[in-house]
Design an enzyme around this catalytic site. Structure first.
Site, PDB file in Angstrom:
ATOM      1  N   THR A   1      41.315  33.540  37.520  1.00  0.00           N
ATOM      2  CA  THR A   1      41.205  34.224  36.230  1.00  0.00           C
ATOM      3  C   THR A   1      41.017  35.724  36.390  1.00  0.00           C
ATOM      4  O   THR A   1      41.533  36.512  35.598  1.00  0.00           O
ATOM      5  CB  THR A   1      40.030  33.618  35.434  1.00  0.00           C
ATOM      6  OG1 THR A   1      40.335  32.245  35.179  1.00  0.00           O
ATOM      7  CG2 THR A   1      39.816  34.317  34.102  1.00  0.00           C
TER       8      THR A   1
ATOM      9  N   SER B   1      42.781  28.574  41.288  1.00  0.00           N
ATOM     10  CA  SER B   1      42.041  28.072  42.450  1.00  0.00           C
ATOM     11  C   SER B   1      42.164  26.568  42.651  1.00  0.00           C
ATOM     12  O   SER B   1      41.899  26.053  43.732  1.00  0.00           O
ATOM     13  CB  SER B   1      40.578  28.501  42.395  1.00  0.00           C
ATOM     14  OG  SER B   1      39.883  27.820  41.395  1.00  0.00           O
TER      15      SER B   1
ATOM     16  N   THR C   1      37.422  30.624  39.796  1.00  0.00           N
ATOM     17  CA  THR C   1      36.062  30.076  39.838  1.00  0.00           C
ATOM     18  C   THR C   1      36.037  28.549  39.897  1.00  0.00           C
ATOM     19  O   THR C   1      35.017  27.969  40.258  1.00  0.00           O
ATOM     20  CB  THR C   1      35.262  30.531  38.599  1.00  0.00           C
ATOM     21  OG1 THR C   1      35.946  30.078  37.425  1.00  0.00           O
ATOM     22  CG2 THR C   1      35.106  32.033  38.570  1.00  0.00           C
ATOM     23  N   ASP C   2      37.154  27.901  39.557  1.00  0.00           N
ATOM     24  CA  ASP C   2      37.126  26.434  39.474  1.00  0.00           C
ATOM     25  C   ASP C   2      36.748  25.772  40.800  1.00  0.00           C
ATOM     26  O   ASP C   2      36.094  24.724  40.813  1.00  0.00           O
ATOM     27  CB  ASP C   2      38.499  25.895  39.013  1.00  0.00           C
ATOM     28  CG  ASP C   2      38.772  26.203  37.540  1.00  0.00           C
ATOM     29  OD1 ASP C   2      37.864  26.696  36.851  1.00  0.00           O
ATOM     30  OD2 ASP C   2      39.906  25.944  37.087  1.00  0.00           O
TER      31      ASP C   2
HETATM   32  N1  ASP Z   1      39.326  29.133  35.272  1.00  0.00           N
HETATM   33  C1  ASP Z   1      39.587  29.493  36.569  1.00  0.00           C
HETATM   34  C2  ASP Z   1      38.914  30.783  36.994  1.00  0.00           C
HETATM   35  O1  ASP Z   1      37.819  30.986  36.578  1.00  0.00           O
HETATM   36  C3  ASP Z   1      40.971  29.389  37.024  1.00  0.00           C
HETATM   37  C4  ASP Z   1      40.916  29.306  38.516  1.00  0.00           C
HETATM   38  O2  ASP Z   1      39.940  28.777  39.044  1.00  0.00           O
HETATM   39  O3  ASP Z   1      41.850  29.735  39.151  1.00  0.00           O
HETATM   40  O4  ASP Z   1      39.407  31.583  37.726  1.00  0.00           O
END
Ligand code: ASP
Length: 330
Positions: free
Chosen positions: A14, A58, A90-91
């Protein structure tokens, strides 16, 4: 000016996302260099190099790619970087943090960060998180602490941190132990002293497969019964409560644990498995007798990373020692 060297790499997530057209949804497109340009204040604090190593959400990162990122990070330290910062989604941040931490042999800090709001969203948190992560990467007190995750003004140790909210700005927490440190007015404050780290050799094998199954009420045993025939080399079960499974799963555990390591971790999100409290069939005492290992405070996803790495360097016999040392509390 003789500024310290800091190396940054972006992998996607993100923090690197924006929408190509209105209504399309955000995708990773923003390079590491563009992320760095959003924090001009860093220029007076460090000599920074930046690379875009990936443009992935991720969920699509994998162990082979993370090993290549580790090689890149090792090289940066060999070239004199005092710290390394990686941005990613973050995932899966809690998993890659654990992965890197178990393999990071340097005194220099490796710091991971990301964002909950995309690059073009109002109140985007990416630039602030990246600047904070760089401050942690440059801080003398970050040395010999392994991998840290910096999000929303907090520093979390790799082994304790978990994503505990899917969309809130305060998405990360470290159950039971809390953050290792905080950032306030641009300064880094650690709240805990360093603890002993247990670094593993880089795996020389990467084809091993570790399954992660979650126990749920009235679940059948179809997947469980096929774990060995599907060719898995290890199994982690996110169990009920303090390390418990349905009675209907226990016979399969007997057979599987004779062949491959089976780790039982709690699915609760906080707390540990028990050792000597419950005596019912499928309780932790029964499962240990059947050959399963209790994960203690290590969560299912981190237990799977640990087992995969240990299998990769043929040290799977050490798994209970690693779990007992409560990797979480580093
Ligand atoms: N929602 C996710 C983020 O916080 C998407 C990811 O993990 O790529 O980045």
């Amino acid at each position: 000016m003789n500024l310290p060297k800091l190396a940054i790499a972006s992998l996607g997530g993100t923090v690197s996302m924006q929408a190509r057209a209105v209504g399309e949804g955000v995708v990773p497109t923003v390079s590491g260099a563009t992320l760095l340009a959003s924090i001009p204040e860093l220029r007076t604090q460090a000599h920074v190099t930046v690379e875009t190593l990936g443009m992935l959400p991720s969920a699509s990162l994998d162990f082979a790619f993370l090993l290549s990122v580790l090689c890149w990070a090792n090289y940066q330290v060999e070239q004199g970087a005092v710290g390394v910062v990686i941005t990613q989604g973050t995932d899966t941040l809690e998993e890659s943090a654990t992965f890197f931490d178990l393999l990071w042999e340097h005194d220099e800090p490796l710091v991971l960060t990301g964002a909950m709001r995309s690059a073009t969203q109002a109140g985007a948190d990416g630039p602030g998180n990246l600047l904070d992560a760089c401050r942690v990467g440059l801080a003398q007190d970050s040395r010999r602490r392994g991998v840290q995750v910096v999000m929303n003004g907090q520093i979390h140790s790799a082994q304790a941190v978990r994503k505990t909210d899917s969309m809130a700005l305060q998405a990360f927490s470290s159950p039971i132990v809390g953050p290792t440190g905080l950032l306030r007015e641009g300064s880094v404050y650690y709240l805990r002293s360093r603890s002993q780290r247990h670094v593993l050799p880089v795996p020389h094998q990467t084809a091993q497969k570790v399954a992660l199954l979650q126990a749920s009420l009235s679940a059948d045993t179809l997947l469980l019964d096929n774990i060995l025939t599907l060719g898995y080399d290890g199994l982690v079960i996110a169990s009920f409560g303090a390390g418990h499974l349905s009675e209907t799963w226990t016979a399969s555990i007997d057979a599987i644990a004779k062949k491959i390591p089976v780790i039982i971790a709690t699915r609760c999100g906080s707390g540990s498995t028990a050792r000597s409290t419950y005596g019912f069939k499928g309780g932790e005492m029964d499962l240990v007798r059947r050959g399963a290992l209790m994960a203690g405070f290590v969560c299912p996803r981190k237990a799977r990373i640990l087992l995969w790495l240990l299998l990769g360097c043929e040290r799977q016999d050490d798994v209970s020692r690693y779990l007992k040392e409560n990797v979480q509390f580093q």
